[in-house]
Write a protein that holds these residues in place. Structure first.
Motif, PDB file in Angstrom:
ATOM      1  N   TRP A 155     -28.587 -15.440 -26.335  1.00  0.00           N
ATOM      2  CA  TRP A 155     -29.548 -14.927 -27.338  1.00  0.00           C
ATOM      3  C   TRP A 155     -30.768 -14.308 -26.671  1.00  0.00           C
ATOM      4  CZ3 TRP A 155     -26.335 -14.757 -30.931  1.00  0.00           C
ATOM      5  CH2 TRP A 155     -25.479 -15.814 -31.175  1.00  0.00           C
ATOM      6  N   HIS A 156     -30.973 -14.574 -25.387  1.00  0.00           N
ATOM      7  CA  HIS A 156     -32.157 -14.066 -24.699  1.00  0.00           C
ATOM      8  C   HIS A 156     -31.922 -12.715 -24.026  1.00  0.00           C
ATOM      9  CE1 HIS A 156     -34.230 -18.268 -24.287  1.00  0.00           C
ATOM     10  NE2 HIS A 156     -34.198 -17.814 -25.506  1.00  0.00           N
ATOM     11  N   ARG A 157     -30.664 -12.380 -23.741  1.00  0.00           N
ATOM     12  CA  ARG A 157     -30.375 -11.141 -23.010  1.00  0.00           C
ATOM     13  C   ARG A 157     -30.058  -9.996 -23.952  1.00  0.00           C
ATOM     14  NH1 ARG A 157     -32.258 -13.944 -19.980  1.00  0.00           N
ATOM     15  NH2 ARG A 157     -31.460 -14.761 -18.019  1.00  0.00           N
ATOM     16  N   SER A 158     -30.206  -8.776 -23.403  1.00  0.00           N
ATOM     17  CA  SER A 158     -29.873  -7.584 -24.188  1.00  0.00           C
ATOM     18  C   SER A 158     -29.184  -6.593 -23.250  1.00  0.00           C
ATOM     19  CB  SER A 158     -31.159  -6.966 -24.731  1.00  0.00           C
ATOM     20  OG  SER A 158     -31.882  -6.417 -23.641  1.00  0.00           O
ATOM     21  N   PRO A 159     -28.518  -5.579 -23.802  1.00  0.00           N
ATOM     22  CA  PRO A 159     -27.892  -4.564 -22.950  1.00  0.00           C
ATOM     23  C   PRO A 159     -28.925  -3.878 -22.053  1.00  0.00           C
ATOM     24  CG  PRO A 159     -27.162  -4.323 -25.228  1.00  0.00           C
ATOM     25  CD  PRO A 159     -28.242  -5.356 -25.240  1.00  0.00           C
ATOM     26  N   GLN A 160     -30.172  -3.785 -22.525  1.00  0.00           N
ATOM     27  CA  GLN A 160     -31.224  -3.154 -21.704  1.00  0.00           C
ATOM     28  C   GLN A 160     -31.500  -3.996 -20.460  1.00  0.00           C
ATOM     29  OE1 GLN A 160     -31.531  -3.543 -25.123  1.00  0.00           O
ATOM     30  NE2 GLN A 160     -30.912  -1.407 -25.356  1.00  0.00           N
ATOM     31  N   ASP A 161     -31.441  -5.332 -20.592  1.00  0.00           N
ATOM     32  CA  ASP A 161     -31.638  -6.205 -19.420  1.00  0.00           C
ATOM     33  C   ASP A 161     -30.573  -5.911 -18.369  1.00  0.00           C
ATOM     34  OD1 ASP A 161     -33.784  -7.595 -20.528  1.00  0.00           O
ATOM     35  OD2 ASP A 161     -32.468  -9.019 -21.533  1.00  0.00           O
ATOM     36  N   VAL A 162     -29.322  -5.759 -18.840  1.00  0.00           N
ATOM     37  CA  VAL A 162     -28.215  -5.498 -17.909  1.00  0.00           C
ATOM     38  C   VAL A 162     -28.494  -4.201 -17.139  1.00  0.00           C
ATOM     39  CG1 VAL A 162     -25.742  -4.965 -17.763  1.00  0.00           C
ATOM     40  CG2 VAL A 162     -26.531  -6.801 -19.277  1.00  0.00           C
ATOM     41  N   LYS A 163     -28.923  -3.188 -17.859  1.00  0.00           N
ATOM     42  CA  LYS A 163     -29.213  -1.889 -17.230  1.00  0.00           C
ATOM     43  C   LYS A 163     -30.353  -2.013 -16.206  1.00  0.00           C
ATOM     44  CE  LYS A 163     -27.649   1.638 -20.352  1.00  0.00           C
ATOM     45  NZ  LYS A 163     -26.407   0.902 -20.447  1.00  0.00           N
ATOM     46  N   ARG A 164     -31.422  -2.673 -16.633  1.00  0.00           N
ATOM     47  CA  ARG A 164     -32.610  -2.813 -15.772  1.00  0.00           C
ATOM     48  C   ARG A 164     -32.246  -3.591 -14.501  1.00  0.00           C
ATOM     49  NH1 ARG A 164     -35.741  -7.146 -15.494  1.00  0.00           N
ATOM     50  NH2 ARG A 164     -34.875  -8.041 -17.392  1.00  0.00           N
ATOM     51  N   LEU A 165     -31.496  -4.683 -14.662  1.00  0.00           N
ATOM     52  CA  LEU A 165     -31.153  -5.517 -13.507  1.00  0.00           C
ATOM     53  C   LEU A 165     -30.173  -4.798 -12.582  1.00  0.00           C
ATOM     54  CD1 LEU A 165     -31.122  -8.762 -15.578  1.00  0.00           C
ATOM     55  CD2 LEU A 165     -32.509  -8.446 -13.521  1.00  0.00           C
TER      56      LEU A 165
END
Ligand code: SAM
Length: 450
Positions: free
Chosen positions: A353-363
């Protein structure tokens, strides 16, 4: 934390108040589960013995959040939650009904009594009471969605984007992964082999009446079956073991550290793998450096080493992208990369619930920059090991493709010490999976500098 009208001293109600507050803190303030439950429990004065119950209750709510919402919002006339408190209370009450450990009436009554301690309108208390009674009568008959993605998302309570990602990467196997993410993981420990041979510790466990199972993949691991908390487990206090999933041995086995080599670990805090590397070095850590961007988390590495009773490596609190190292200095670098942590959902159910597709991209972008920063620091023939605890291809395969494009790096096969069933035939890297190996999800690959 909320102001309560009265805090009851009845522990069944107090634990439900604690669960309701914790669920709100995790979902609204994005706090990690363990931290939220401990800080709310402490403020409310929940007895220590009751805390594991609260933790399980909150974990249960997070593992079933979409399913609970799907059922509850069919029973609330307006189709939406009137407030965060009522949402959290209905989820906590609803989970206890699904869980079935206590009778339905007890789940309803303790939740309703807990809600009364918040400054809410009597109508809202009545709503919680009515919806939970209805929930208990009807939840088994509510049909799950027909659409496959929506069905998986509701049944296993994962956000739609994550279900989509897992389906794309794993096909039909995705359902097994979603299911495994909601199961209780083994309680795994690593033996501090610098201080005690694993077999001796296993014998001691047997003689002391602890139930355990030896690790499935690496000899220094075991999972504890006896119900004892790590804090009360004597080898833990003596620094003879550390809590760690067996998947995280993989990058250290890849690294094959040996005492004379100049070794750097990037992203080292809180020091799980740092400890393992130092144990493999037999405590000879003079040429070993552990770097992390977070000074406070570097402090945890120091504490960890004083518990392990091993001489610590050189600990450097710095941003690796501005690292203070000479070029061509290291024989080996391990990057334990900041990642979306989507491989450890079974231990940290809130992550979904804390992660988003944008986090995946940024990381994924940050990980490539960390790899690029490591290459000039390696000696010719030096080895770079890259690892994450995520299952997102965009991060893992993104880095693999990025490194393969570099004219300075060549991919290395995993060493013989890695069990073949952990090796992904498509990439030649190691991919551990909760549903296939009963390990946390992780990815590891290594390269040599030409
Ligand atoms: C996966 S965690 C490390 C886990 C740790 N190695 C263990 O086994 O216990 C990733 C770490 O990378 C650190 N980190 C993130 N960005 C960084 C950067 N630019 N430079 C150095 N460390 C960084 C984070 O603070 C975090 O502690």
């Amino acid at each position: 934390m909320r102001k309560h009208t009265t805090i009851p001293n009845s522990s069944p109600v107090l634990t439900r108040i604690c669960a309701i507050e914790s669920v709100m803190a995790i979902l609204r303030e994005r706090k990690p589960l363990g931290e939220a439950v401990s800080s709310v429990g402490e403020k409310l004065g929940v007895p220590a013995g009751e805390m594991p119950f609260v933790r399980n209750l909150v974990a249960g709510v997070l593992k079933n959040l979409r399913l609970l919402d799907y059922i509850i919002l069919r029973l609330v006339k307006s189709g939406k939650y009137p407030s965060d408190i009522i949402a959290a209370a209905l989820r906590v009450g609803g989970y206890q009904i699904i869980d079935g450990v206590i009778p339905d009436y007890a789940a309803v009554d303790t939740t309703v009594d807990a809600v009364k301690s918040f400054s809410v309108h009597p109508k809202e208390v009545a709503l919680v009471n009515a919806v939970l009674r209805n929930f208990a009568r009807r939840w088994r008959d509510i049909k799950l969605p027909a659409d496959r993605q929506e069905y998986l998302s509701v049944k296993y309570s994962h956000p739609r984007w994550l279900v989509r990602m897992f389906l794309k990467q794993f096909g039909d196997e995705a359902e097994k992964l979603l299911e495994a993410n909601n199961q209780v993981p083994p309680r795994t420990f690593r033996v501090n082999a610098a201080r005690v041979p694993p077999r001796n510790l296993h014998n001691w466990l047997k003689d002391s009446g602890f139930e355990f199972e030896p690790g499935g993949f690496f000899e220094e691991y075991f999972s504890l079956k006896s119900r004892v908390s790590p804090a009360e487990f004597p080898p833990m206090n003596m620094g003879l073991v550390s809590v760690q999933d067996e998947a995280f041995a993989v990058p250290v086995y890849y690294l094959e550290p040996s005492p004379g080599e100049m070794i750097l670990e990037v992203g080292a805090a809180p020091g799980g793998k740092t400890g393992h590397i130092a144990e493999m070095l037999g405590g000879k850590t003079r040429h070993f450096f552990a770097l992390d961007i977070s000074p406070s988390r570097c402090g945890v590495i120091v504490e960890n080493f004083s518990r392990l009773k091993i001489f610590p490596p050189g600990i450097v609190a710095a941003d690796f992208l501005r690292a203070p190292f000479r070029r061509r200095q290291f024989d080996k670098i391990l990057i334990d990369a900041p990642c979306s942590s989507l491989g450890v959902i079974r231990r940290h159910p809130e992550i979904r619930w804390h992660r988003s597709p944008q986090d995946v991209k940024r990381l994924a972008r940050l990980q490539k920059r960390l790899v690029a920063a490591a290459v000039p620091l390696l000696k010719k023939g030096g080895i770079l090991v890259f690892t994450t605890c995520t299952l997102a291809d965009e991060e893992n395969l993104g880095v693999l493709r990025f490194a393969k494009r570099s004219s300075e790096l060549v991919q290395l096969p995993p060493p013989d010490t890695i069990p073949p069933e952990l090796i992904d035939v498509n990439t030649g890297a190691v991919l551990t999976l909760p549903h296939r190996h009963n390990l946390d999800g992780s990815f590891t690959v290594a390269f040599m500098r030409k």
